[in-house]
Design a protein around this motif. Structure first.
Motif, PDB file in Angstrom:
ATOM      1  N   UNK A   1      92.232  41.155 -58.919  1.00  0.00           N
ATOM      2  CA  UNK A   1      92.026  41.715 -57.806  1.00  0.00           C
ATOM      3  C   UNK A   1      91.350  43.511 -57.829  1.00  0.00           C
ATOM      4  N   UNK A   2      92.343  44.055 -58.891  1.00  0.00           N
ATOM      5  CA  UNK A   2      92.503  45.364 -59.012  1.00  0.00           C
ATOM      6  C   UNK A   2      91.449  46.000 -59.319  1.00  0.00           C
ATOM      7  N   UNK A   3      91.066  47.195 -58.841  1.00  0.00           N
ATOM      8  CA  UNK A   3      90.582  48.134 -59.746  1.00  0.00           C
ATOM      9  C   UNK A   3      90.573  49.420 -59.891  1.00  0.00           C
ATOM     10  N   UNK A   4      90.344  49.924 -61.337  1.00  0.00           N
ATOM     11  CA  UNK A   4      90.655  50.987 -61.753  1.00  0.00           C
ATOM     12  C   UNK A   4      90.660  52.800 -61.352  1.00  0.00           C
ATOM     13  N   UNK A   5      91.588  52.913 -61.039  1.00  0.00           N
ATOM     14  CA  UNK A   5      91.300  55.089 -60.219  1.00  0.00           C
ATOM     15  C   UNK A   5      91.235  55.395 -61.748  1.00  0.00           C
ATOM     16  N   UNK A   6      90.558  56.556 -62.185  1.00  0.00           N
ATOM     17  CA  UNK A   6      90.997  56.713 -63.503  1.00  0.00           C
ATOM     18  C   UNK A   6      91.301  58.103 -63.298  1.00  0.00           C
ATOM     19  N   UNK A   7      92.774  59.133 -63.637  1.00  0.00           N
ATOM     20  CA  UNK A   7      92.754  59.790 -64.013  1.00  0.00           C
ATOM     21  C   UNK A   7      91.448  61.027 -64.621  1.00  0.00           C
ATOM     22  N   UNK A   8      91.295  62.364 -64.245  1.00  0.00           N
ATOM     23  CA  UNK A   8      90.337  62.857 -64.608  1.00  0.00           C
ATOM     24  C   UNK A   8      90.118  62.998 -66.101  1.00  0.00           C
TER      25      UNK A   8
ATOM     26  N   UNK B   1      95.126  67.923 -60.110  1.00  0.00           N
ATOM     27  CA  UNK B   1      94.238  66.741 -60.722  1.00  0.00           C
ATOM     28  C   UNK B   1      94.536  66.011 -61.167  1.00  0.00           C
ATOM     29  N   UNK B   2      96.314  66.246 -61.528  1.00  0.00           N
ATOM     30  CA  UNK B   2      96.711  65.282 -62.419  1.00  0.00           C
ATOM     31  C   UNK B   2      97.362  64.321 -60.909  1.00  0.00           C
ATOM     32  N   UNK B   3      97.623  64.443 -60.617  1.00  0.00           N
ATOM     33  CA  UNK B   3      97.598  63.666 -59.198  1.00  0.00           C
ATOM     34  C   UNK B   3      97.096  63.199 -58.702  1.00  0.00           C
ATOM     35  N   UNK B   4      95.227  62.634 -58.988  1.00  0.00           N
ATOM     36  CA  UNK B   4      93.969  62.161 -58.908  1.00  0.00           C
ATOM     37  C   UNK B   4      93.065  61.376 -59.541  1.00  0.00           C
ATOM     38  N   UNK B   5      93.515  59.998 -58.814  1.00  0.00           N
ATOM     39  CA  UNK B   5      92.196  58.776 -59.755  1.00  0.00           C
ATOM     40  C   UNK B   5      90.771  59.292 -59.128  1.00  0.00           C
ATOM     41  N   UNK B   6      89.695  58.369 -60.008  1.00  0.00           N
ATOM     42  CA  UNK B   6      88.927  58.064 -59.716  1.00  0.00           C
ATOM     43  C   UNK B   6      88.159  56.872 -59.738  1.00  0.00           C
ATOM     44  N   UNK B   7      87.420  56.438 -58.932  1.00  0.00           N
ATOM     45  CA  UNK B   7      87.162  54.887 -59.125  1.00  0.00           C
ATOM     46  C   UNK B   7      85.372  55.305 -59.298  1.00  0.00           C
ATOM     47  N   UNK B   8      84.232  55.254 -60.853  1.00  0.00           N
ATOM     48  CA  UNK B   8      83.333  55.245 -60.913  1.00  0.00           C
ATOM     49  C   UNK B   8      82.228  54.039 -59.813  1.00  0.00           C
TER      50      UNK B   8
ATOM     51  N   UNK C   1      99.516  58.718 -55.575  1.00  0.00           N
ATOM     52  CA  UNK C   1     100.204  57.747 -54.407  1.00  0.00           C
ATOM     53  C   UNK C   1     100.036  57.018 -53.888  1.00  0.00           C
ATOM     54  N   UNK C   2      98.402  56.456 -53.108  1.00  0.00           N
ATOM     55  CA  UNK C   2      97.925  55.765 -52.746  1.00  0.00           C
ATOM     56  C   UNK C   2      97.634  54.314 -53.538  1.00  0.00           C
ATOM     57  N   UNK C   3      97.745  54.526 -54.410  1.00  0.00           N
ATOM     58  CA  UNK C   3      97.729  53.592 -55.548  1.00  0.00           C
ATOM     59  C   UNK C   3      99.328  52.251 -56.316  1.00  0.00           C
ATOM     60  N   UNK C   4      98.281  51.498 -57.029  1.00  0.00           N
ATOM     61  CA  UNK C   4      99.440  51.399 -57.577  1.00  0.00           C
ATOM     62  C   UNK C   4      99.701  51.183 -59.116  1.00  0.00           C
ATOM     63  N   UNK C   5     100.088  51.368 -59.679  1.00  0.00           N
ATOM     64  CA  UNK C   5     100.735  51.679 -61.051  1.00  0.00           C
ATOM     65  C   UNK C   5     100.933  50.738 -62.267  1.00  0.00           C
ATOM     66  N   UNK C   6      99.833  49.742 -62.465  1.00  0.00           N
ATOM     67  CA  UNK C   6     100.171  48.525 -62.724  1.00  0.00           C
ATOM     68  C   UNK C   6     100.724  48.746 -64.839  1.00  0.00           C
TER      69      UNK C   6
ATOM     70  N   UNK D   1      96.226  53.316 -62.862  1.00  0.00           N
ATOM     71  CA  UNK D   1      96.478  52.472 -61.496  1.00  0.00           C
ATOM     72  C   UNK D   1      95.604  52.231 -60.735  1.00  0.00           C
ATOM     73  N   UNK D   2      95.701  51.227 -59.678  1.00  0.00           N
ATOM     74  CA  UNK D   2      94.475  50.020 -59.760  1.00  0.00           C
ATOM     75  C   UNK D   2      94.596  50.451 -58.005  1.00  0.00           C
ATOM     76  N   UNK D   3      93.052  49.754 -57.796  1.00  0.00           N
ATOM     77  CA  UNK D   3      93.527  49.927 -56.014  1.00  0.00           C
ATOM     78  C   UNK D   3      93.323  48.263 -55.589  1.00  0.00           C
ATOM     79  N   UNK D   4      94.126  47.547 -55.000  1.00  0.00           N
ATOM     80  CA  UNK D   4      93.339  46.051 -55.217  1.00  0.00           C
ATOM     81  C   UNK D   4      92.782  46.051 -53.574  1.00  0.00           C
ATOM     82  N   UNK D   5      91.838  45.105 -53.616  1.00  0.00           N
ATOM     83  CA  UNK D   5      90.636  45.367 -52.463  1.00  0.00           C
ATOM     84  C   UNK D   5      90.615  42.947 -52.749  1.00  0.00           C
ATOM     85  N   UNK D   6      89.710  43.054 -51.405  1.00  0.00           N
ATOM     86  CA  UNK D   6      90.142  41.719 -50.111  1.00  0.00           C
ATOM     87  C   UNK D   6      88.140  41.134 -51.276  1.00  0.00           C
ATOM     88  N   UNK D   7      88.462  39.648 -51.581  1.00  0.00           N
ATOM     89  CA  UNK D   7      87.535  39.031 -52.300  1.00  0.00           C
ATOM     90  C   UNK D   7      86.128  39.735 -51.187  1.00  0.00           C
TER      91      UNK D   7
END
Length: 290
Positions: A23-30, A94-101, A189-194, A199-205
């Motif tokens: 249940x993790x969506x990857x946030x990709x660095x630029x 920019x290296x501190x950012x993640x993007x979910x498209x 820093x708002x994401x989880x490094x797996x 880095x991913x953001x966990x979501x609910x079903x």
């Protein structure tokens, strides 16, 4: 800014199985995104002049009794150093950012080909308003937002403030306009490094509304995803199949359960060439789509 009531994530089949396991969506660095122009600010002559002016202004404020001409001359002589410092700051920001498209369009042929493993993957419709996904945070070292991408030929120009760096991530070439993209942008820093650098953001079903299986989705992998959707917490999720329309270069969707009956119908009429018939023979339901 565009408005939408639907946002979708395209995934390859293995990525989809991994998603339902974690249940993790990857946030990709630029720097890891597929477009080499991602998050590229332009530093033109006016920006370089602004860097000098900002340095002078800051120095005068900290040393109000200083010699303005001497400070200005020093800034001019060190213009290249100021630009280098600005570039370092830009790189660090920019290296501190993640993007979910995400995309407004779940049935785009190019998107399925490029981001869903040549139509073998899935598209997941997300409830982007769900609290586990939608977060707006601003200020300090934490930032999170959701915005549509703007398409134009000109790059973003400006001094690399955090706001300007974010803006550069929300502007892309007109060549990408077909994607109808929206982006969640978050500080890492708002994401989880797996894994290292992943880095991913966990979501609910509850944040999942629909799963569309690609027109080429491998049947032997179907159970690996549908086993999760049979759990109580996924009971609200709609399961659909993408179908190629025989007489047009378009896709339509059908409920996953009904697809089995559609294929059985073709097998009854066409035997061993049932799948070819599914792609080529125009049936009544296809005419209704016209």
């Amino acid at each position: 800014m565009r408005s939408t009531d639907q946002l979708h994530k395209y995934m390859g089949v293995e990525g989809a199985i991994r998603f339902f396991n974690t249940m993790g969506l990857r946030f990709t660095q630029p720097d890891q995104l597929n477009d080499p122009y991602e998050c590229h600010l332009a530093f033109d002559k006016k920006v370089r002049e602004q860097l000098v002016e900002d340095f002078v202004s800051h120095t005068v404020k900290s040393k109000p009794d200083g010699d303005l001409k001497r400070i200005s001359d020093m800034a001019e002589r060190n213009a290249d150093s100021l630009l280098e410092m600005a570039l370092e700051n830009y790189k660090e920001t920019k290296n501190q950012l993640g993007v979910l498209s995400l995309s407004e369009d779940p049935l785009n042929l190019l998107m399925w080909a490029h981001y869903a493993d040549k139509h073998q993957g899935v598209v997941i419709e997300l409830d982007f308003t769900h609290e586990s996904l939608f977060k707006v945070v601003g200020g300090g070292r934490m930032f999170s937002t959701l915005s549509s991408v703007r398409y134009q030929n000109e790059k973003v120009v400006g001094v690399p403030t955090p706001d300007k760096v974010i803006e550069s991530l929300l502007v892309k070439s007109l060549d990408w306009e077909y994607e109808k993209e929206w982006r969640f942008i978050r500080t890492l820093n708002l994401l989880e490094e797996v894994e290292d650098g992943i880095f991913v953001g966990k979501i609910s079903p509850k944040a999942i509304k629909r799963v569309i299986f690609g027109s080429r989705f491998p049947e032997e992998k179907l159970a690996e995803i549908t086993k999760f959707t049979k759990l109580p917490e996924f009971s609200h999720v709609k399961l659909e199949k993408a179908l190629m329309i025989p007489n047009r270069f378009e896709l339509r969707t059908i409920e996953l359960g009904k697809f089995a009956w559609t294929l059985l119908h073709r097998e009854h009429h066409f035997g061993n060439v049932a799948r070819e018939a599914l792609l080529c023979v125009v049936m009544e339901e296809d005419e209704e789509q016209s």
